[in-house]
Scaffold this active site. Structure first.
Site, PDB file in Angstrom:
ATOM      1  CB  THR A 180      -0.885  -0.249   0.992  1.00  0.00           C
ATOM      2  OG1 THR A 180      -2.293  -0.974   1.337  1.00  0.00           O
ATOM      3  CG2 THR A 180      -1.440   0.862   1.872  1.00  0.00           C
TER       4      THR A 180
ATOM      5  NE  ARG B  74      -8.994  -7.481   3.025  1.00  0.00           N
ATOM      6  CZ  ARG B  74      -7.816  -6.420   3.486  1.00  0.00           C
ATOM      7  NH1 ARG B  74      -7.660  -6.014   2.302  1.00  0.00           N
ATOM      8  NH2 ARG B  74      -7.308  -6.443   5.018  1.00  0.00           N
ATOM      9  CB  VAL B  75     -13.178  -3.011   2.298  1.00  0.00           C
ATOM     10  CG1 VAL B  75     -12.891  -1.724   2.737  1.00  0.00           C
ATOM     11  CG2 VAL B  75     -14.186  -2.838   1.260  1.00  0.00           C
ATOM     12  N   GLY B  76     -10.121  -3.061   3.237  1.00  0.00           N
ATOM     13  CA  GLY B  76      -9.446  -2.611   4.150  1.00  0.00           C
ATOM     14  C   GLY B  76      -9.350  -1.884   5.361  1.00  0.00           C
ATOM     15  CG  ASP B  77      -5.579   0.017   7.160  1.00  0.00           C
ATOM     16  OD1 ASP B  77      -5.458  -1.096   6.144  1.00  0.00           O
ATOM     17  OD2 ASP B  77      -4.703   0.471   7.739  1.00  0.00           O
TER      18      ASP B  77
ATOM     19  CB  THR C  36       1.208   0.400   5.316  1.00  0.00           C
ATOM     20  OG1 THR C  36       0.983  -0.745   4.583  1.00  0.00           O
ATOM     21  CG2 THR C  36       2.611   0.516   5.240  1.00  0.00           C
ATOM     22  N   GLY C  37      -0.171  -2.350   6.603  1.00  0.00           N
ATOM     23  CA  GLY C  37      -0.480  -3.397   7.396  1.00  0.00           C
ATOM     24  C   GLY C  37      -1.958  -4.098   7.378  1.00  0.00           C
TER      25      GLY C  37
ATOM     26  N   GLY D  36      -4.748  -5.174   7.043  1.00  0.00           N
ATOM     27  CA  GLY D  36      -6.198  -3.918   7.259  1.00  0.00           C
ATOM     28  C   GLY D  36      -7.240  -4.332   8.558  1.00  0.00           C
TER      29      GLY D  36
HETATM   30  N1  ASP Z   1      -3.912  -2.236   4.870  1.00  0.00           N
HETATM   31  C1  ASP Z   1      -3.770  -2.692   3.164  1.00  0.00           C
HETATM   32  C2  ASP Z   1      -5.296  -3.607   3.300  1.00  0.00           C
HETATM   33  O1  ASP Z   1      -5.389  -4.241   4.171  1.00  0.00           O
HETATM   34  C3  ASP Z   1      -2.729  -3.133   3.003  1.00  0.00           C
HETATM   35  C4  ASP Z   1      -1.721  -2.664   2.748  1.00  0.00           C
HETATM   36  O2  ASP Z   1      -0.944  -2.074   4.163  1.00  0.00           O
HETATM   37  O3  ASP Z   1      -0.991  -3.040   1.812  1.00  0.00           O
HETATM   38  O4  ASP Z   1      -6.285  -3.550   2.352  1.00  0.00           O
END
Ligand code: ASP
Length: 338
Positions: A205, A233-236, A256-257, A259
């Site tokens: 990300t 699916r949706v992340g943070d 980033t991480g 989510g």
């Molecule tokens: N935070 C992002 C997600 O979970 C993934 C990422 O940081 O690469 O969608």
């Protein structure tokens, strides 16, 4: 004392007073001189020196440097922090090395579903988009939603319709295709797991945070999410307060991480709250959230943040994080590993 030596001493006294005044005004000016600052990330995760080639590392460093320059040059010209974070994130979205825009990972169905968000700290305006396909620069769409719609978050087909209505650039599937990402999907498609950007567990990300000459903060984040994701699916990243947050009273944050953990920890807003309600410094707030609270629940990743003085903090609990920063106080850098 002769007349001439008295004259000399008077003259000397005047000169000394004058230079003291100059030093005094210079220090006032320095105090008044406004700071500008930008920080960016291209994802955190298990990024090991041992699994990196020299040319690959060079390519990453160059892409990060380009993204910093894109944002910093906006700030230097007196531009807004919103324009700066958008410019930096678009530069990373256009680069196939990162999991956002062009380089987005594949979903279980072999498509690309992208999420992005943007926020400014003066009026707390925000825009976000989730699960869009074909949009060339999702962060630009998030900005458009913030400024040209009555909403904060649009998703899927509706968001794409809005983007078309706004004449935003779309790309076909070829633009987003890369063999490397496709192989990542093939490896795990038949399993039930989702995976972070790379087989070596990397979150690709991208994000940026900035402080402009007018004292305004802004943050933006963009992602393709996780390889093999399904069920929309949706992340943070598009969730205001989780992956992105900005408030002129405190700081601007982009995460980033993994989510799911970042949503549960409301990471970006938590950093801001610790500053606002507990009076912590940016560094203290970031360290508590990233190194303690996230670690406690098993949330891997990191964040970048900037405060109203132009201090940049880049904190992560994983092996590495692609990152860079620059401020008018003369601090800058591009780093990958711990
Ligand atoms: N935070 C992002 C997600 O979970 C993934 C990422 O940081 O690469 O969608």
């Amino acid at each position: 004392m002769t007349v001439s030596s008295r004259l000399f001493s008077l003259f000397y006294q005047e000169i000394t007073n004058y230079s003291c005044l100059l030093v005094y005004f210079a220090s006032i000016n320095r105090e008044k001189m406004k700071q500008i600052a930008i920080a960016i990330h291209g994802g955190a995760g298990t990024i090991l020196r041992s699994s990196m080639t020299e040319s690959k590392e060079l390519a990453y460093r160059e892409a990060l440097q380009n993204a910093i320059s894109a944002g910093y040059s906006v700030l230097e010209k007196g531009g807004s922090s919103l324009d700066a974070v958008q410019a930096s994130v678009m530069s990373l979205e256009d680069c196939p090395l990162f999991n956002a825009g062009k380089g987005s990972v594949f979903t279980h169905d072999g498509t690309h579903e992208m999420d992005a968000s943007i926020m400014e700290g003066k009026a707390l305006m925000a825009g976000a988009v989730a699960g869009v396909q074909g949009v060339r620069n999702p962060v630009e769409l998030a900005r458009m939603i913030m400024e040209k719609s009555e909403h904060v978050l649009l998703t899927g087909k509706g968001a794409e319709d809005f983007a078309r209505h706004m004449n935003m650039p779309f790309e076909n599937a070829d633009y987003f295709f890369s063999q490397f990402r496709y192989d990542q999907l093939k490896e795990i498609r038949d399993s039930d797991t989702v995976q972070l950007d790379h087989t070596d567990k990397k979150f690709g990300t991208v994000g940026a945070v900035a402080l402009d000459l007018h004292g305004n903060l802004a943050a933006a984040t963009s992602t393709g999410g996780m390889t093999n994701k399904r069920y929309n699916r949706v992340g943070d990243s598009p969730i205001i307060g989780a992956g992105t947050y900005a408030n002129n009273n405190t700081c601007a944050v982009s995460c980033t991480g993994h989510g799911e953990f970042f949503i549960r920890s409301v990471v970006a807003y938590d950093v801001s709250c610790l500053m606002e309600y507990k009076g912590l410094s940016l560094r203290e707030a970031c360290d508590i959230v990233v190194q303690k609270k996230l670690v406690k629940i098993g949330g891997e990743g990191g964040l970048i943040a900037v405060d109203t003085h132009g201090n940049c903090v880049l904190s992560f609990n994983s092996e590495g994080m692609y990152r860079g920063w620059k401020n008018s106080g003369g601090e800058d850098g591009v780093e990958i590993y711990k």
